[in-house]
Design an enzyme around this catalytic site. Structure first.
Site, PDB file in Angstrom:
ATOM      1  N   PRO A  10       0.780  -1.229   0.000  1.00  0.00           N
ATOM      2  CA  PRO A  10       0.000   0.000   0.000  1.00  0.00           C
ATOM      3  C   PRO A  10       0.817   1.286   0.000  1.00  0.00           C
ATOM      4  O   PRO A  10       1.859   1.374   0.654  1.00  0.00           O
ATOM      5  CB  PRO A  10      -0.828  -0.099   1.287  1.00  0.00           C
ATOM      6  CG  PRO A  10      -0.200  -1.150   2.096  1.00  0.00           C
ATOM      7  CD  PRO A  10       0.491  -2.075   1.153  1.00  0.00           C
ATOM      8  N   ASN A  11       0.302   2.230  -0.754  1.00  0.00           N
ATOM      9  CA  ASN A  11       0.805   3.612  -0.832  1.00  0.00           C
ATOM     10  C   ASN A  11       2.063   3.766  -1.686  1.00  0.00           C
ATOM     11  O   ASN A  11       2.499   4.887  -1.927  1.00  0.00           O
ATOM     12  CB  ASN A  11       1.050   4.207   0.575  1.00  0.00           C
ATOM     13  CG  ASN A  11      -0.201   4.185   1.425  1.00  0.00           C
ATOM     14  OD1 ASN A  11      -1.236   4.658   0.975  1.00  0.00           O
ATOM     15  ND2 ASN A  11      -0.138   3.613   2.614  1.00  0.00           N
ATOM     16  N   ARG A  18       4.693  11.193  -2.103  1.00  0.00           N
ATOM     17  CA  ARG A  18       4.499  10.782  -0.708  1.00  0.00           C
ATOM     18  C   ARG A  18       5.793  10.984   0.082  1.00  0.00           C
ATOM     19  O   ARG A  18       6.800  10.334  -0.224  1.00  0.00           O
ATOM     20  CB  ARG A  18       4.119   9.301  -0.697  1.00  0.00           C
ATOM     21  CG  ARG A  18       4.056   8.692   0.669  1.00  0.00           C
ATOM     22  CD  ARG A  18       4.033   7.171   0.582  1.00  0.00           C
ATOM     23  NE  ARG A  18       3.929   6.589   1.893  1.00  0.00           N
ATOM     24  CZ  ARG A  18       4.227   5.334   2.168  1.00  0.00           C
ATOM     25  NH1 ARG A  18       4.644   4.517   1.210  1.00  0.00           N
ATOM     26  NH2 ARG A  18       4.125   4.874   3.388  1.00  0.00           N
ATOM     27  N   TYR A  23      11.072   9.004   1.149  1.00  0.00           N
ATOM     28  CA  TYR A  23      11.055   8.027   0.053  1.00  0.00           C
ATOM     29  C   TYR A  23      11.673   8.537  -1.250  1.00  0.00           C
ATOM     30  O   TYR A  23      11.750   7.802  -2.225  1.00  0.00           O
ATOM     31  CB  TYR A  23       9.609   7.560  -0.204  1.00  0.00           C
ATOM     32  CG  TYR A  23       9.006   6.879   1.011  1.00  0.00           C
ATOM     33  CD1 TYR A  23       9.501   5.656   1.465  1.00  0.00           C
ATOM     34  CD2 TYR A  23       7.961   7.462   1.732  1.00  0.00           C
ATOM     35  CE1 TYR A  23       8.973   5.033   2.591  1.00  0.00           C
ATOM     36  CE2 TYR A  23       7.423   6.853   2.860  1.00  0.00           C
ATOM     37  CZ  TYR A  23       7.933   5.642   3.278  1.00  0.00           C
ATOM     38  OH  TYR A  23       7.418   5.027   4.396  1.00  0.00           O
ATOM     39  N   ASN A  74       8.136  -5.397  -1.519  1.00  0.00           N
ATOM     40  CA  ASN A  74       8.088  -4.308  -0.541  1.00  0.00           C
ATOM     41  C   ASN A  74       6.695  -4.358   0.075  1.00  0.00           C
ATOM     42  O   ASN A  74       5.720  -3.894  -0.528  1.00  0.00           O
ATOM     43  CB  ASN A  74       8.345  -2.946  -1.184  1.00  0.00           C
ATOM     44  CG  ASN A  74       8.438  -1.850  -0.113  1.00  0.00           C
ATOM     45  OD1 ASN A  74       7.980  -2.043   1.015  1.00  0.00           O
ATOM     46  ND2 ASN A  74       9.016  -0.722  -0.471  1.00  0.00           N
ATOM     47  N   ALA A  77       3.408  -0.960   4.702  1.00  0.00           N
ATOM     48  CA  ALA A  77       2.969  -1.024   6.108  1.00  0.00           C
ATOM     49  C   ALA A  77       2.544  -2.433   6.533  1.00  0.00           C
ATOM     50  O   ALA A  77       2.588  -2.762   7.723  1.00  0.00           O
ATOM     51  CB  ALA A  77       1.833  -0.037   6.342  1.00  0.00           C
ATOM     52  N   HIS A  80       4.608  -4.697   9.027  1.00  0.00           N
ATOM     53  CA  HIS A  80       4.677  -4.596  10.475  1.00  0.00           C
ATOM     54  C   HIS A  80       3.590  -5.367  11.206  1.00  0.00           C
ATOM     55  O   HIS A  80       3.675  -5.529  12.425  1.00  0.00           O
ATOM     56  CB  HIS A  80       4.648  -3.112  10.876  1.00  0.00           C
ATOM     57  CG  HIS A  80       5.624  -2.294  10.066  1.00  0.00           C
ATOM     58  ND1 HIS A  80       6.978  -2.537  10.070  1.00  0.00           N
ATOM     59  CD2 HIS A  80       5.437  -1.274   9.170  1.00  0.00           C
ATOM     60  CE1 HIS A  80       7.584  -1.690   9.243  1.00  0.00           C
ATOM     61  NE2 HIS A  80       6.669  -0.916   8.675  1.00  0.00           N
ATOM     62  N   ASP A  87       2.302 -15.520   6.122  1.00  0.00           N
ATOM     63  CA  ASP A  87       2.033 -16.927   5.802  1.00  0.00           C
ATOM     64  C   ASP A  87       2.165 -17.165   4.299  1.00  0.00           C
ATOM     65  O   ASP A  87       2.670 -18.206   3.866  1.00  0.00           O
ATOM     66  CB  ASP A  87       0.640 -17.330   6.295  1.00  0.00           C
ATOM     67  CG  ASP A  87       0.579 -17.493   7.815  1.00  0.00           C
ATOM     68  OD1 ASP A  87       1.644 -17.533   8.457  1.00  0.00           O
ATOM     69  OD2 ASP A  87      -0.545 -17.567   8.346  1.00  0.00           O
ATOM     70  N   GLU A 101      12.768  -9.322   0.835  1.00  0.00           N
ATOM     71  CA  GLU A 101      11.993  -8.202   1.408  1.00  0.00           C
ATOM     72  C   GLU A 101      12.809  -6.931   1.199  1.00  0.00           C
ATOM     73  O   GLU A 101      13.983  -6.883   1.580  1.00  0.00           O
ATOM     74  CB  GLU A 101      11.778  -8.461   2.909  1.00  0.00           C
ATOM     75  CG  GLU A 101      11.078  -7.327   3.635  1.00  0.00           C
ATOM     76  CD  GLU A 101      11.032  -7.557   5.160  1.00  0.00           C
ATOM     77  OE1 GLU A 101      11.280  -8.690   5.626  1.00  0.00           O
ATOM     78  OE2 GLU A 101      10.768  -6.569   5.865  1.00  0.00           O
ATOM     79  N   HIS A 103      12.935  -2.515   1.421  1.00  0.00           N
ATOM     80  CA  HIS A 103      12.371  -1.248   1.885  1.00  0.00           C
ATOM     81  C   HIS A 103      13.206  -0.120   1.340  1.00  0.00           C
ATOM     82  O   HIS A 103      14.436  -0.207   1.290  1.00  0.00           O
ATOM     83  CB  HIS A 103      12.352  -1.184   3.416  1.00  0.00           C
ATOM     84  CG  HIS A 103      11.527  -2.260   4.024  1.00  0.00           C
ATOM     85  ND1 HIS A 103      10.160  -2.204   4.068  1.00  0.00           N
ATOM     86  CD2 HIS A 103      11.878  -3.456   4.557  1.00  0.00           C
ATOM     87  CE1 HIS A 103       9.693  -3.308   4.623  1.00  0.00           C
ATOM     88  NE2 HIS A 103      10.717  -4.093   4.927  1.00  0.00           N
ATOM     89  N   SER A 105      13.195   3.043   2.676  1.00  0.00           N
ATOM     90  CA  SER A 105      13.789   3.656   3.866  1.00  0.00           C
ATOM     91  C   SER A 105      14.400   2.558   4.740  1.00  0.00           C
ATOM     92  O   SER A 105      14.257   1.364   4.449  1.00  0.00           O
ATOM     93  CB  SER A 105      12.696   4.396   4.655  1.00  0.00           C
ATOM     94  OG  SER A 105      11.751   3.464   5.168  1.00  0.00           O
ATOM     95  N   ARG A 110      13.424   4.609  12.068  1.00  0.00           N
ATOM     96  CA  ARG A 110      12.196   5.406  12.077  1.00  0.00           C
ATOM     97  C   ARG A 110      11.355   5.093  13.326  1.00  0.00           C
ATOM     98  O   ARG A 110      11.902   4.659  14.327  1.00  0.00           O
ATOM     99  CB  ARG A 110      11.432   5.146  10.762  1.00  0.00           C
ATOM    100  CG  ARG A 110      12.280   5.544   9.538  1.00  0.00           C
ATOM    101  CD  ARG A 110      11.546   5.304   8.237  1.00  0.00           C
ATOM    102  NE  ARG A 110      10.347   6.102   8.147  1.00  0.00           N
ATOM    103  CZ  ARG A 110       9.334   5.829   7.306  1.00  0.00           C
ATOM    104  NH1 ARG A 110       9.432   4.783   6.469  1.00  0.00           N
ATOM    105  NH2 ARG A 110       8.270   6.598   7.280  1.00  0.00           N
ATOM    106  N   ARG A 114       7.757   0.616  13.269  1.00  0.00           N
ATOM    107  CA  ARG A 114       8.352   0.093  12.030  1.00  0.00           C
ATOM    108  C   ARG A 114       9.543  -0.823  12.304  1.00  0.00           C
ATOM    109  O   ARG A 114      10.116  -1.399  11.379  1.00  0.00           O
ATOM    110  CB  ARG A 114       8.824   1.252  11.141  1.00  0.00           C
ATOM    111  CG  ARG A 114       7.702   2.142  10.665  1.00  0.00           C
ATOM    112  CD  ARG A 114       8.201   3.184   9.677  1.00  0.00           C
ATOM    113  NE  ARG A 114       7.308   4.322   9.626  1.00  0.00           N
ATOM    114  CZ  ARG A 114       6.199   4.394   8.875  1.00  0.00           C
ATOM    115  NH1 ARG A 114       5.871   3.396   8.079  1.00  0.00           N
ATOM    116  NH2 ARG A 114       5.430   5.461   8.893  1.00  0.00           N
TER     117      ARG A 114
HETATM  118  C1  DQA Z   1       8.472   0.982   3.530  1.00  0.00           C
HETATM  119  C2  DQA Z   1       8.594   1.174   5.052  1.00  0.00           C
HETATM  120  C3  DQA Z   1       7.271   0.930   5.744  1.00  0.00           C
HETATM  121  O1  DQA Z   1       7.401   1.140   7.150  1.00  0.00           O
HETATM  122  C4  DQA Z   1       6.214   1.879   5.219  1.00  0.00           C
HETATM  123  O2  DQA Z   1       4.958   1.581   5.807  1.00  0.00           O
HETATM  124  C5  DQA Z   1       6.125   1.895   3.737  1.00  0.00           C
HETATM  125  C6  DQA Z   1       7.354   1.836   2.946  1.00  0.00           C
HETATM  126  C7  DQA Z   1       9.763   1.368   2.775  1.00  0.00           C
HETATM  127  O3  DQA Z   1       9.869   0.988   1.629  1.00  0.00           O
HETATM  128  O4  DQA Z   1      10.627   2.053   3.332  1.00  0.00           O
HETATM  129  O5  DQA Z   1       5.057   2.077   3.159  1.00  0.00           O
HETATM  130  O6  DQA Z   1       8.203  -0.385   3.270  1.00  0.00           O
END
Ligand code: DQA
Length: 144
Positions: A10-11, A18, A23, A74, A77, A80, A87, A101, A103, A105, A110, A114
């Site tokens: 998401p996002n 954003r 980011y 990625n 959120a 977390h 699963d 995995e 990220h 950031s 942070r 997180r």
């Molecule tokens: C993220 C880090 C997460 O904590 C956050 O919710 C994101 C982006 C990152 O790519 O740094 O949406 O996964």
């Protein structure tokens, strides 16, 4: 040619606008073109997808298992708190496939919420904190 699936939670479709201080200013379209270019150099094929929907993300992981495709994820959120996503990731790695995995950031530098990833323990590896290079590093590794 080896296929690699790059999944985003998401996002992440809002990259560029954003929280650019966290980011960066590159957009999701910039991520797509940068990964396509690198994939061509590495002679692999990448498919990049993003969703704000947990169920859709889980469905894509099921498809990766069925099609035997390594995954760069990625989880945003969902990282977390989503045990359902964890699963599904475990299904990927227990099938002998790789799941990295990533990220943008460094979540550990942070907010406290997180600092915990429910995904990392079932991932093959984790790359965080290198901006969009986190994805490129993962792609290089999976292209090996
Ligand atoms: C993220 C880090 C997460 O904590 C956050 O919710 C994101 C982006 C990152 O790519 O740094 O949406 O996964």
């Amino acid at each position: 040619m080896k296929n690699i699936l790059v999944l985003n939670g998401p996002n992440l479709n809002r990259l560029g606008s954003r929280e650019p201080d966290v980011y960066g200013s590159a957009s999701y379209a910039d991520l797509a073109s940068s990964l396509s270019e690198l994939a061509a150099d590495l002679a692999v094929s990448v498919e990049l997808k993003q969703t704000n929907d947990e169920a859709e993300l889980i469905g894509w992981l099921h498809q990766a298992v069925d099609s035997k495709i390594d995954v760069i994820l990625n989880p945003a959120a969902f990282t977390h708190y989503s045990y359902a996503l964890r699963d599904a990731c475990a299904m990927v790695t227990t099938a002998g496939l790789k799941l990295v995995e990533v990220h943008i950031s460094n979540p550990h530098s942070r907010e406290e919420f997180r600092h915990k990833s429910v995904i990392s323990a079932v991932a093959t590896g984790v790359i965080a904190g290198f901006g969009l290079d986190s994805y490129r590093l993962a792609l290089r590794q999976l292209a090996h």
